[in-house]
Design a protein around this motif. Sequence first.
Motif, PDB file in Angstrom:
ATOM      1  N   SER A 153       0.946  -1.124   0.102  1.00 34.47           N
ATOM      2  CA  SER A 153      -0.571   0.263  -0.045  1.00 34.47           C
ATOM      3  C   SER A 153       0.868   1.664   0.144  1.00 34.47           C
ATOM      4  O   SER A 153       1.581   1.261   0.543  1.00 34.47           O
ATOM      5  CB  SER A 153      -1.300   0.133   1.367  1.00 34.47           C
ATOM      6  N   ARG A 154       0.417   2.521  -0.143  1.00 35.81           N
ATOM      7  CA  ARG A 154       1.087   3.576  -0.352  1.00 35.81           C
ATOM      8  C   ARG A 154       0.206   4.641   0.155  1.00 35.81           C
ATOM      9  O   ARG A 154      -0.764   4.603   0.775  1.00 35.81           O
ATOM     10  CB  ARG A 154       1.332   3.195  -1.549  1.00 35.81           C
ATOM     11  N   ASP A 155       1.085   5.644   1.291  1.00 32.70           N
ATOM     12  CA  ASP A 155       0.551   6.823   1.646  1.00 32.70           C
ATOM     13  C   ASP A 155       1.264   8.214   1.233  1.00 32.70           C
ATOM     14  O   ASP A 155       1.991   8.479   1.106  1.00 32.70           O
ATOM     15  CB  ASP A 155       0.950   6.973   3.258  1.00 32.70           C
ATOM     16  N   ASN A 156       0.581   8.782   0.008  1.00 31.60           N
ATOM     17  CA  ASN A 156       1.206   9.447  -0.679  1.00 31.60           C
ATOM     18  C   ASN A 156       1.662  11.115   0.318  1.00 31.60           C
ATOM     19  O   ASN A 156       2.454  11.385   0.228  1.00 31.60           O
ATOM     20  CB  ASN A 156       0.219  10.208  -1.732  1.00 31.60           C
ATOM     21  N   ALA A 157       1.088  11.836   1.455  1.00 27.53           N
ATOM     22  CA  ALA A 157       0.950  12.002   1.825  1.00 27.53           C
ATOM     23  C   ALA A 157       2.514  12.061   2.623  1.00 27.53           C
ATOM     24  O   ALA A 157       3.121  13.338   3.115  1.00 27.53           O
ATOM     25  CB  ALA A 157       0.295  12.949   2.429  1.00 27.53           C
ATOM     26  N   LYS A 158       2.870  10.551   2.507  1.00 25.67           N
ATOM     27  CA  LYS A 158       4.249  10.538   3.943  1.00 25.67           C
ATOM     28  C   LYS A 158       5.362   9.860   2.671  1.00 25.67           C
ATOM     29  O   LYS A 158       6.189   9.357   2.918  1.00 25.67           O
ATOM     30  CB  LYS A 158       3.725   9.702   4.821  1.00 25.67           C
ATOM     31  N   ASN A 159       4.635  10.235   1.788  1.00 25.18           N
ATOM     32  CA  ASN A 159       6.226   9.263   0.640  1.00 25.18           C
ATOM     33  C   ASN A 159       6.507   8.442   0.579  1.00 25.18           C
ATOM     34  O   ASN A 159       8.088   7.541   0.667  1.00 25.18           O
ATOM     35  CB  ASN A 159       7.028  10.680   0.292  1.00 25.18           C
ATOM     36  N   THR A 160       5.391   7.162   1.143  1.00 25.59           N
ATOM     37  CA  THR A 160       6.056   5.954   1.884  1.00 25.59           C
ATOM     38  C   THR A 160       5.184   4.797   1.278  1.00 25.59           C
ATOM     39  O   THR A 160       3.556   5.184   0.802  1.00 25.59           O
ATOM     40  CB  THR A 160       5.958   6.221   3.060  1.00 25.59           C
ATOM     41  N   VAL A 161       5.298   3.715   1.160  1.00 28.88           N
ATOM     42  CA  VAL A 161       4.923   2.561   0.227  1.00 28.88           C
ATOM     43  C   VAL A 161       5.169   1.499   1.846  1.00 28.88           C
ATOM     44  O   VAL A 161       6.273   1.363   2.374  1.00 28.88           O
ATOM     45  CB  VAL A 161       5.820   2.074  -0.424  1.00 28.88           C
ATOM     46  N   TYR A 162       3.818   0.838   2.374  1.00 29.86           N
ATOM     47  CA  TYR A 162       4.476  -0.059   3.098  1.00 29.86           C
ATOM     48  C   TYR A 162       4.616  -1.810   2.952  1.00 29.86           C
ATOM     49  O   TYR A 162       3.500  -1.945   1.831  1.00 29.86           O
ATOM     50  CB  TYR A 162       3.093   0.294   4.352  1.00 29.86           C
ATOM     51  N   LEU A 163       4.449  -2.787   3.336  1.00 30.79           N
ATOM     52  CA  LEU A 163       3.958  -4.043   2.994  1.00 30.79           C
ATOM     53  C   LEU A 163       3.819  -4.391   4.096  1.00 30.79           C
ATOM     54  O   LEU A 163       5.079  -4.577   5.152  1.00 30.79           O
ATOM     55  CB  LEU A 163       5.317  -4.792   2.488  1.00 30.79           C
ATOM     56  N   GLN A 164       2.482  -5.001   3.966  1.00 27.57           N
ATOM     57  CA  GLN A 164       2.289  -5.480   4.867  1.00 27.57           C
ATOM     58  C   GLN A 164       2.238  -7.361   5.209  1.00 27.57           C
ATOM     59  O   GLN A 164       1.502  -7.683   4.074  1.00 27.57           O
ATOM     60  CB  GLN A 164       1.002  -5.616   5.504  1.00 27.57           C
ATOM     61  N   MET A 165       2.805  -7.800   6.160  1.00 29.40           N
ATOM     62  CA  MET A 165       3.027  -9.363   6.206  1.00 29.40           C
ATOM     63  C   MET A 165       2.886  -9.838   7.041  1.00 29.40           C
ATOM     64  O   MET A 165       3.322  -9.781   8.232  1.00 29.40           O
ATOM     65  CB  MET A 165       4.515  -9.783   6.307  1.00 29.40           C
ATOM     66  N   ASN A 166       1.797 -11.005   6.862  1.00 31.32           N
ATOM     67  CA  ASN A 166       0.483 -11.628   7.713  1.00 31.32           C
ATOM     68  C   ASN A 166       1.686 -13.013   7.084  1.00 31.32           C
ATOM     69  O   ASN A 166       1.829 -13.427   6.942  1.00 31.32           O
ATOM     70  CB  ASN A 166      -0.385 -10.862   7.455  1.00 31.32           C
ATOM     71  N   SER A 167       0.896 -13.864   8.497  1.00 33.08           N
ATOM     72  CA  SER A 167       1.231 -15.351   8.442  1.00 33.08           C
ATOM     73  C   SER A 167       2.793 -15.567   8.454  1.00 33.08           C
ATOM     74  O   SER A 167       2.955 -16.307   7.387  1.00 33.08           O
ATOM     75  CB  SER A 167       0.237 -16.165   7.506  1.00 33.08           C
ATOM     76  N   LEU A 168       3.846 -15.378   8.869  1.00 28.74           N
ATOM     77  CA  LEU A 168       4.443 -15.229   7.972  1.00 28.74           C
ATOM     78  C   LEU A 168       5.690 -16.588   8.604  1.00 28.74           C
ATOM     79  O   LEU A 168       5.057 -17.164   9.692  1.00 28.74           O
ATOM     80  CB  LEU A 168       5.491 -14.220   8.769  1.00 28.74           C
ATOM     81  N   LYS A 169       5.816 -17.135   7.601  1.00 29.39           N
ATOM     82  CA  LYS A 169       7.236 -18.018   7.678  1.00 29.39           C
ATOM     83  C   LYS A 169       7.817 -18.547   7.857  1.00 29.39           C
ATOM     84  O   LYS A 169       9.242 -17.407   6.667  1.00 29.39           O
ATOM     85  CB  LYS A 169       6.261 -19.689   6.398  1.00 29.39           C
ATOM     86  N   PRO A 170       9.427 -19.523   8.031  1.00 29.91           N
ATOM     87  CA  PRO A 170      10.516 -19.731   7.989  1.00 29.91           C
ATOM     88  C   PRO A 170      10.807 -19.191   6.544  1.00 29.91           C
ATOM     89  O   PRO A 170      11.907 -18.228   6.651  1.00 29.91           O
ATOM     90  CB  PRO A 170      11.116 -20.586   8.607  1.00 29.91           C
ATOM     91  N   GLU A 171       9.854 -19.497   5.429  1.00 32.60           N
ATOM     92  CA  GLU A 171      10.705 -19.325   4.599  1.00 32.60           C
ATOM     93  C   GLU A 171      10.780 -17.587   3.932  1.00 32.60           C
ATOM     94  O   GLU A 171      10.607 -17.637   2.791  1.00 32.60           O
ATOM     95  CB  GLU A 171      10.237 -20.273   3.247  1.00 32.60           C
ATOM     96  N   ASP A 172      10.023 -16.866   4.826  1.00 34.44           N
ATOM     97  CA  ASP A 172      10.218 -15.940   3.929  1.00 34.44           C
ATOM     98  C   ASP A 172      11.128 -14.410   4.682  1.00 34.44           C
ATOM     99  O   ASP A 172      11.161 -13.510   4.250  1.00 34.44           O
ATOM    100  CB  ASP A 172       8.766 -15.072   4.803  1.00 34.44           C
ATOM    101  N   THR A 173      12.150 -15.495   4.971  1.00 37.07           N
ATOM    102  CA  THR A 173      13.197 -15.081   5.721  1.00 37.07           C
ATOM    103  C   THR A 173      14.216 -14.392   4.896  1.00 37.07           C
ATOM    104  O   THR A 173      14.210 -15.444   3.570  1.00 37.07           O
ATOM    105  CB  THR A 173      14.110 -15.795   6.803  1.00 37.07           C
ATOM    106  N   ALA A 174      14.080 -13.121   4.533  1.00 31.31           N
ATOM    107  CA  ALA A 174      15.260 -12.951   3.441  1.00 31.31           C
ATOM    108  C   ALA A 174      15.375 -11.330   3.826  1.00 31.31           C
ATOM    109  O   ALA A 174      15.460 -10.853   4.862  1.00 31.31           O
ATOM    110  CB  ALA A 174      14.359 -12.763   2.182  1.00 31.31           C
ATOM    111  N   VAL A 175      16.488 -10.809   3.062  1.00 27.48           N
ATOM    112  CA  VAL A 175      16.510  -9.041   3.207  1.00 27.48           C
ATOM    113  C   VAL A 175      15.541  -8.462   2.084  1.00 27.48           C
ATOM    114  O   VAL A 175      15.604  -9.218   1.094  1.00 27.48           O
ATOM    115  CB  VAL A 175      18.027  -9.059   2.499  1.00 27.48           C
TER     116      VAL A 175
END
Length: 118
Positions: free
Chosen positions: A70-92
């Motif tokens: 998602s994005r918040d144009n007023a804050k010049n910010t993009v977000y990544l909400q990550m749910n139900s995380l798994k060990p295989e999501d481990t990364a940079v």
Amino acid sequence: QVQLVESGGGLVQAGGSLRLSCTASRSIFSINAMAWYRQAPGKQRELVAHITNSGSTNYADSLKGRFTISRDNAKNTVYLQMNSLKPEDTAVYYCNAVMGVMSLSEYWGQGTQVTVSS
């Protein structure tokens, strides 16, 4: 040009959630598209999610339903909400921006580490 600064990474248990933020040094209205990529040890960098300046989104098939960009144009910010995380999501996780009209330029943040413990 644009500088991208990611934040929000960390250590979380499997099943938990994290929200990553990517703040740009300029208005994201001027950025054609922004995206999150990730790179696990020994693996190639892969696209996680993508959002255009019109708000259209695209996700890696394997992550649909768990991750939301998602994005918040007023804050010049993009977000990544990550749910139900798994060990295989481990990364940079890296933030990416593409800008330009006649020719495109690509910019990357420094990355933020996400570690999911089992």
